[in-house]
Write a protein that holds these residues in place. Structure first.
Motif, PDB file in Angstrom:
ATOM      1  N   PRO A 180       0.902  -1.329   0.072  1.00  0.00           N
ATOM      2  CA  PRO A 180      -0.087  -0.045   0.081  1.00  0.00           C
ATOM      3  C   PRO A 180       0.576   1.469  -0.052  1.00  0.00           C
ATOM      4  N   LEU A 181       1.861   1.366   0.748  1.00  0.00           N
ATOM      5  CA  LEU A 181       2.721   2.507   0.732  1.00  0.00           C
ATOM      6  C   LEU A 181       3.300   2.755  -0.445  1.00  0.00           C
ATOM      7  N   VAL A 182       3.857   1.636  -1.319  1.00  0.00           N
ATOM      8  CA  VAL A 182       4.526   1.923  -2.660  1.00  0.00           C
ATOM      9  C   VAL A 182       3.342   2.410  -3.599  1.00  0.00           C
ATOM     10  N   LEU A 183       2.152   1.817  -3.692  1.00  0.00           N
ATOM     11  CA  LEU A 183       1.006   2.176  -4.497  1.00  0.00           C
ATOM     12  C   LEU A 183       0.737   3.802  -4.253  1.00  0.00           C
ATOM     13  N   ILE A 184       0.443   3.901  -3.051  1.00  0.00           N
ATOM     14  CA  ILE A 184       0.082   5.240  -2.610  1.00  0.00           C
ATOM     15  C   ILE A 184       1.068   6.317  -2.945  1.00  0.00           C
ATOM     16  N   ALA A 185       2.382   6.061  -2.804  1.00  0.00           N
ATOM     17  CA  ALA A 185       3.606   6.912  -3.320  1.00  0.00           C
ATOM     18  C   ALA A 185       3.723   7.162  -4.891  1.00  0.00           C
ATOM     19  N   VAL A 186       3.261   5.880  -5.395  1.00  0.00           N
ATOM     20  CA  VAL A 186       3.388   5.953  -6.796  1.00  0.00           C
ATOM     21  C   VAL A 186       2.456   6.897  -7.419  1.00  0.00           C
ATOM     22  N   GLY A 187       1.105   6.723  -6.795  1.00  0.00           N
ATOM     23  CA  GLY A 187      -0.172   7.480  -7.058  1.00  0.00           C
ATOM     24  C   GLY A 187       0.180   9.022  -6.866  1.00  0.00           C
ATOM     25  N   LEU A 188       0.614   9.429  -5.703  1.00  0.00           N
ATOM     26  CA  LEU A 188       0.798  10.623  -5.249  1.00  0.00           C
ATOM     27  C   LEU A 188       1.933  11.192  -6.080  1.00  0.00           C
ATOM     28  N   LEU A 189       3.115  10.781  -6.625  1.00  0.00           N
ATOM     29  CA  LEU A 189       3.864  11.139  -7.357  1.00  0.00           C
ATOM     30  C   LEU A 189       3.357  11.383  -8.665  1.00  0.00           C
ATOM     31  N   ILE A 190       2.633  10.618  -9.394  1.00  0.00           N
ATOM     32  CA  ILE A 190       2.042  10.911 -10.558  1.00  0.00           C
ATOM     33  C   ILE A 190       1.127  12.051 -10.545  1.00  0.00           C
ATOM     34  N   LEU A 191       0.300  12.255  -9.508  1.00  0.00           N
ATOM     35  CA  LEU A 191      -0.414  13.368  -9.321  1.00  0.00           C
ATOM     36  C   LEU A 191       0.436  14.693  -8.935  1.00  0.00           C
ATOM     37  N   VAL A 192       1.467  14.687  -8.216  1.00  0.00           N
ATOM     38  CA  VAL A 192       2.146  15.790  -8.035  1.00  0.00           C
ATOM     39  C   VAL A 192       3.033  16.310  -9.082  1.00  0.00           C
ATOM     40  N   GLN A 193       3.803  15.582  -9.728  1.00  0.00           N
ATOM     41  CA  GLN A 193       4.733  15.636 -10.912  1.00  0.00           C
ATOM     42  C   GLN A 193       3.894  16.261 -12.192  1.00  0.00           C
ATOM     43  N   GLY A 194       2.441  15.628 -12.220  1.00  0.00           N
ATOM     44  CA  GLY A 194       1.925  16.140 -13.538  1.00  0.00           C
ATOM     45  C   GLY A 194       1.064  17.413 -13.171  1.00  0.00           C
ATOM     46  N   GLY A 195       1.049  18.005 -11.947  1.00  0.00           N
ATOM     47  CA  GLY A 195       0.247  19.080 -11.513  1.00  0.00           C
ATOM     48  C   GLY A 195      -1.199  18.885 -11.126  1.00  0.00           C
ATOM     49  N   ALA A 196      -1.624  17.718 -11.106  1.00  0.00           N
ATOM     50  CA  ALA A 196      -3.005  17.416 -10.889  1.00  0.00           C
ATOM     51  C   ALA A 196      -3.750  18.276  -9.732  1.00  0.00           C
ATOM     52  N   PHE A 197      -4.773  18.708  -9.759  1.00  0.00           N
ATOM     53  CA  PHE A 197      -5.433  19.382  -8.605  1.00  0.00           C
ATOM     54  C   PHE A 197      -4.692  20.425  -8.437  1.00  0.00           C
ATOM     55  N   GLY A 198      -3.807  21.074  -9.422  1.00  0.00           N
ATOM     56  CA  GLY A 198      -2.935  22.193  -8.900  1.00  0.00           C
ATOM     57  C   GLY A 198      -1.833  21.948  -7.691  1.00  0.00           C
ATOM     58  N   LEU A 199      -1.345  20.595  -7.528  1.00  0.00           N
ATOM     59  CA  LEU A 199      -0.262  20.277  -6.681  1.00  0.00           C
ATOM     60  C   LEU A 199       0.904  20.929  -7.233  1.00  0.00           C
TER      61      LEU A 199
END
Length: 199
Positions: A180-199
């Motif tokens: 779960p930690l790796v999947l959550i980290a991968v998901g957050l990394l994709i969201l943050v690097q892509g600027g999703a939700f203005g992150l």
């Protein structure tokens, strides 16, 4: 068909998929002891990577199935799967039907593996499209063939690491927390690097 691009194709695959070995190792550890789990994980990996290739090839020909602005939101897939796995690990609760289903299917389902592979490959698409666009049909065929061959090597490597005694023992003890930690980290990394939700 330019066979001289086999080396560069292998290198491109390796640098864009190095993180998949860790995720595959965790999936293989999760499926350890369940008959057929290897087949399901490999099938899921191939489904996910084939989808990445299909989108990249289509985009190289000018078709856009996945708007560029949508790519960062692919991070929601591993994030959701990671949160679900974390909830199950935290509560330690699994009813009998779910336990029976887990035993029957033996670890992660192919579509779960495919979803994580595809979501984690969103950035791969961005790298592959210009390469494919300039390689021509013959070059794209070589790239695709090399990539699909190396998926098998990646699956073998993931299984290899998951079955080494020291690593297997650690994954057996901590895998329910690490996945779960790796999947959550991968998901957050994709969201943050892509600027999703203005992150």
């Amino acid at each position: 068909m330019d066979l001289g691009i086999i080396g560069p194709a292998a290198g491109l695959f390796a640098v864009t998929n190095i993180d998949d070995i860790l995720i595959l190792s965790l999936f293989f550890a999760q499926g350890a002891g369940h008959p057929g789990s290897t087949r399901r994980i490999v099938l899921g990996q191939y489904l996910g990577f084939t989808a990445i290739l299909a989108v990249a090839v289509a985009a190289a020909f000018g078709a856009t199935f996945l708007p560029e602005a949508a790519v960062p939101y692919l991070g929601l897939l591993p994030l959701a799967l990671g949160l679900k796995a974390a909830w199950q690990a935290w509560t330690g609760h699994r009813d009998e039907d779910e336990e029976e289903e887990q035993t029957r299917r033996g670890g992660p389902r192919p579509l779960e593996v495919a979803a994580v592979t595809f979501a984690n490959g969103g950035d791969n698409i961005g790298v592959y499209v210009p390469v494919f666009a300039t390689a021509g049909i013959g070059g794209m065929t070589v790239y695709a063939s090399v990539f699909l061959s190396l998926v098998a090597v990646w699956c073998f490597a993931g299984k290899f690491f998951a079955t080494r005694p020291v690593i297997a023992k650690a994954l057996a003890r901590w895998g329910h927390i690490l996945l779960p930690l790796v999947l959550i980290a991968v998901g957050l990394l994709i969201l943050v690097q892509g600027g999703a939700f203005g992150l």
